[in-house]
Write a protein that holds these residues in place. Structure first.
Motif, PDB file in Angstrom:
ATOM      1  N   GLY A  33       0.792  -1.224   0.000  1.00  0.00           N
ATOM      2  CA  GLY A  33       0.000   0.000   0.000  1.00  0.00           C
ATOM      3  C   GLY A  33       0.820   1.268   0.000  1.00  0.00           C
ATOM      4  O   GLY A  33       0.286   2.353  -0.237  1.00  0.00           O
ATOM      5  N   SER A  34       2.125   1.165   0.270  1.00  0.00           N
ATOM      6  CA  SER A  34       2.975   2.355   0.251  1.00  0.00           C
ATOM      7  C   SER A  34       3.106   2.894  -1.168  1.00  0.00           C
ATOM      8  O   SER A  34       3.037   2.153  -2.147  1.00  0.00           O
ATOM      9  CB  SER A  34       4.363   2.030   0.813  1.00  0.00           C
ATOM     10  N   VAL A  35       3.309   4.212  -1.264  1.00  0.00           N
ATOM     11  CA  VAL A  35       3.530   4.876  -2.546  1.00  0.00           C
ATOM     12  C   VAL A  35       4.940   5.453  -2.512  1.00  0.00           C
ATOM     13  O   VAL A  35       5.286   6.199  -1.588  1.00  0.00           O
ATOM     14  CB  VAL A  35       2.490   5.993  -2.776  1.00  0.00           C
ATOM     15  N   LEU A  36       5.762   5.104  -3.499  1.00  0.00           N
ATOM     16  CA  LEU A  36       7.169   5.492  -3.426  1.00  0.00           C
ATOM     17  C   LEU A  36       7.769   5.725  -4.800  1.00  0.00           C
ATOM     18  O   LEU A  36       7.162   5.406  -5.819  1.00  0.00           O
ATOM     19  CB  LEU A  36       7.972   4.428  -2.671  1.00  0.00           C
ATOM     20  N   LYS A  37       8.972   6.287  -4.779  1.00  0.00           N
ATOM     21  CA  LYS A  37       9.791   6.401  -5.981  1.00  0.00           C
ATOM     22  C   LYS A  37      10.939   5.412  -5.855  1.00  0.00           C
ATOM     23  O   LYS A  37      11.414   5.128  -4.753  1.00  0.00           O
ATOM     24  CB  LYS A  37      10.319   7.820  -6.146  1.00  0.00           C
ATOM     25  N   LEU A  38      11.374   4.877  -6.993  1.00  0.00           N
ATOM     26  CA  LEU A  38      12.441   3.887  -7.022  1.00  0.00           C
ATOM     27  C   LEU A  38      13.634   4.438  -7.791  1.00  0.00           C
ATOM     28  O   LEU A  38      13.496   4.848  -8.951  1.00  0.00           O
ATOM     29  CB  LEU A  38      11.949   2.598  -7.669  1.00  0.00           C
ATOM     30  N   LEU A  39      14.792   4.451  -7.142  1.00  0.00           N
ATOM     31  CA  LEU A  39      16.019   4.982  -7.728  1.00  0.00           C
ATOM     32  C   LEU A  39      16.909   3.844  -8.210  1.00  0.00           C
ATOM     33  O   LEU A  39      17.226   2.931  -7.447  1.00  0.00           O
ATOM     34  CB  LEU A  39      16.775   5.813  -6.691  1.00  0.00           C
ATOM     35  N   ASN A  40      17.311   3.913  -9.487  1.00  0.00           N
ATOM     36  CA  ASN A  40      18.311   2.980  -9.976  1.00  0.00           C
ATOM     37  C   ASN A  40      19.669   3.437  -9.440  1.00  0.00           C
ATOM     38  O   ASN A  40      20.129   4.546  -9.741  1.00  0.00           O
ATOM     39  CB  ASN A  40      18.319   2.959 -11.510  1.00  0.00           C
ATOM     40  N   THR A  41      20.306   2.604  -8.635  1.00  0.00           N
ATOM     41  CA  THR A  41      21.498   3.041  -7.910  1.00  0.00           C
ATOM     42  C   THR A  41      22.720   3.194  -8.811  1.00  0.00           C
ATOM     43  O   THR A  41      23.655   3.924  -8.474  1.00  0.00           O
ATOM     44  CB  THR A  41      21.827   2.069  -6.770  1.00  0.00           C
ATOM     45  N   ARG A  42      22.736   2.545  -9.949  1.00  0.00           N
ATOM     46  CA  ARG A  42      23.874   2.653 -10.868  1.00  0.00           C
ATOM     47  C   ARG A  42      23.821   3.957 -11.661  1.00  0.00           C
ATOM     48  O   ARG A  42      24.829   4.625 -11.860  1.00  0.00           O
ATOM     49  CB  ARG A  42      23.878   1.454 -11.825  1.00  0.00           C
ATOM     50  N   HIS A  43      22.621   4.343 -12.116  1.00  0.00           N
ATOM     51  CA  HIS A  43      22.494   5.476 -13.029  1.00  0.00           C
ATOM     52  C   HIS A  43      21.827   6.695 -12.393  1.00  0.00           C
ATOM     53  O   HIS A  43      21.674   7.724 -13.055  1.00  0.00           O
ATOM     54  CB  HIS A  43      21.738   5.039 -14.285  1.00  0.00           C
ATOM     55  N   SER A  44      21.432   6.582 -11.136  1.00  0.00           N
ATOM     56  CA  SER A  44      20.865   7.705 -10.365  1.00  0.00           C
ATOM     57  C   SER A  44      19.655   8.341 -11.053  1.00  0.00           C
ATOM     58  O   SER A  44      19.546   9.565 -11.137  1.00  0.00           O
ATOM     59  CB  SER A  44      21.945   8.766 -10.079  1.00  0.00           C
ATOM     60  N   VAL A  45      18.768   7.516 -11.571  1.00  0.00           N
ATOM     61  CA  VAL A  45      17.516   7.997 -12.142  1.00  0.00           C
ATOM     62  C   VAL A  45      16.351   7.229 -11.521  1.00  0.00           C
ATOM     63  O   VAL A  45      16.508   6.089 -11.076  1.00  0.00           O
ATOM     64  CB  VAL A  45      17.477   7.858 -13.679  1.00  0.00           C
ATOM     65  N   ARG A  46      15.186   7.876 -11.481  1.00  0.00           N
ATOM     66  CA  ARG A  46      14.008   7.282 -10.868  1.00  0.00           C
ATOM     67  C   ARG A  46      13.083   6.676 -11.911  1.00  0.00           C
ATOM     68  O   ARG A  46      12.920   7.227 -12.996  1.00  0.00           O
ATOM     69  CB  ARG A  46      13.265   8.341 -10.034  1.00  0.00           C
ATOM     70  N   LEU A  47      12.475   5.553 -11.545  1.00  0.00           N
ATOM     71  CA  LEU A  47      11.522   4.865 -12.413  1.00  0.00           C
ATOM     72  C   LEU A  47      10.317   5.767 -12.658  1.00  0.00           C
ATOM     73  O   LEU A  47       9.745   6.313 -11.713  1.00  0.00           O
ATOM     74  CB  LEU A  47      11.083   3.560 -11.760  1.00  0.00           C
ATOM     75  N   HIS A  48       9.917   5.896 -13.923  1.00  0.00           N
ATOM     76  CA  HIS A  48       8.992   6.948 -14.333  1.00  0.00           C
ATOM     77  C   HIS A  48       8.075   6.430 -15.432  1.00  0.00           C
ATOM     78  O   HIS A  48       8.450   5.562 -16.219  1.00  0.00           O
ATOM     79  CB  HIS A  48       9.833   8.125 -14.869  1.00  0.00           C
ATOM     80  N   SER A  49       6.863   6.969 -15.502  1.00  0.00           N
ATOM     81  CA  SER A  49       6.005   6.708 -16.647  1.00  0.00           C
ATOM     82  C   SER A  49       5.133   7.938 -16.894  1.00  0.00           C
ATOM     83  O   SER A  49       5.118   8.866 -16.080  1.00  0.00           O
ATOM     84  CB  SER A  49       5.146   5.452 -16.448  1.00  0.00           C
ATOM     85  N   HIS A  50       4.415   7.926 -18.010  1.00  0.00           N
ATOM     86  CA  HIS A  50       3.673   9.109 -18.449  1.00  0.00           C
ATOM     87  C   HIS A  50       2.799   8.685 -19.621  1.00  0.00           C
ATOM     88  O   HIS A  50       2.947   7.581 -20.156  1.00  0.00           O
ATOM     89  CB  HIS A  50       4.656  10.208 -18.885  1.00  0.00           C
ATOM     90  N   GLU A  51       1.916   9.545 -20.054  1.00  0.00           N
ATOM     91  CA  GLU A  51       1.012   9.187 -21.160  1.00  0.00           C
ATOM     92  C   GLU A  51       1.672   9.411 -22.518  1.00  0.00           C
ATOM     93  O   GLU A  51       1.196  10.166 -23.365  1.00  0.00           O
ATOM     94  CB  GLU A  51      -0.290   9.969 -21.025  1.00  0.00           C
TER      95      GLU A  51
END
Length: 214
Positions: A33-51
């Motif tokens: 139930g938690s809502v979070l952002k996920l960071l790729n530790t190698r490339h320092s970018v967050r998992l993202h989506s959009h329309e």
């Protein structure tokens, strides 16, 4: 007193056994139930989506990696393999099957046997409506302890195709210039480690009726 003295070591042993079997979650466990952002530790970018849909593959909603930490399109909700299998506030165990639902569009993190547009690895997309997709939305959390802890770098292995959620650095041009390609890779390596970052976390509880938000 003699009976009480004999009983005390037995109670202590039972308590220690409970701790060793990981029955009590740590305060930093990631919970259903938690809502979070996920960071790729190698490339320092967050998992993202959009329309924005892919122009290749199955034409599903694209999933990328972004550098900014304040983008509202980078929030994902932790859900179970099926409704009721991951009750709100329950700590996520290492080896547990979960779904990651994109908060703003209601689609699930998904992969299938299409080539990703830049690296020719396996395409990762967002799929479904209002959190309901199919069996290719299911991922296994791979971590080293009993529970997925917020401080841990973990992997997500896809159940249906056995690839790992990964980034290797390829960047898109227009209309999502600078965003990184997210894809599935068949091998476990340093490109597929992720860490829980910003979000709203439900306090861990073995009793799903007892929880609140941090």
């Amino acid at each position: 007193m003699r009976g009480g003295c004999r009983l005390f070591p037995l109670l202590l042993l039972a308590l220690l056994r409970g701790l060793c079997h990981g029955r009590e979650p740590a305060p930093g466990a990631v919970t259903c139930g938690s809502v979070l952002k996920l960071l790729n530790t190698r490339h320092s970018v967050r998992l993202h989506s959009h329309e924005v849909k892919y122009g290749s593959g199955d034409g599903q909603q694209s999933v990328t990696g972004v550098e900014g930490s304040d983008d509202a399109n980078s929030y994902w909700r932790i859900r179970g393999k099926s409704d009721g299998s991951c009750q709100r506030g329950t700590p996520v165990k290492c080896g547990q099957a979960i779904r990651l639902t994109h908060v703003n569009t209601g689609k699930n993190l998904h992969t299938h046997h299409f080539l990703s547009p830049l690296s020719n690895n396996q395409e990762v997309s967002a799929f479904g409506d209002d959190g309901e997709g199919d069996d290719l939305d299911i991922w296994i959390v791979q971590c080293s302890g009993t529970y997925w802890e917020r401080e841990d770098a973990v992997r997500f292995k896809h159940v249906g195709t056995e690839v790992f959620l990964s980034i290797t650095g390829e960047q898109y041009g227009h209309p999502i210039r600078g965003q990184r390609e997210v894809h599935g890779m068949p091998t476990a390596n340093h490109h597929n480690y992720w860490k829980a970052m910003e979000g709203v976390f439900i306090k861990p509880s073995m009793d799903p009726a007892k929880h609140d938000e941090l």
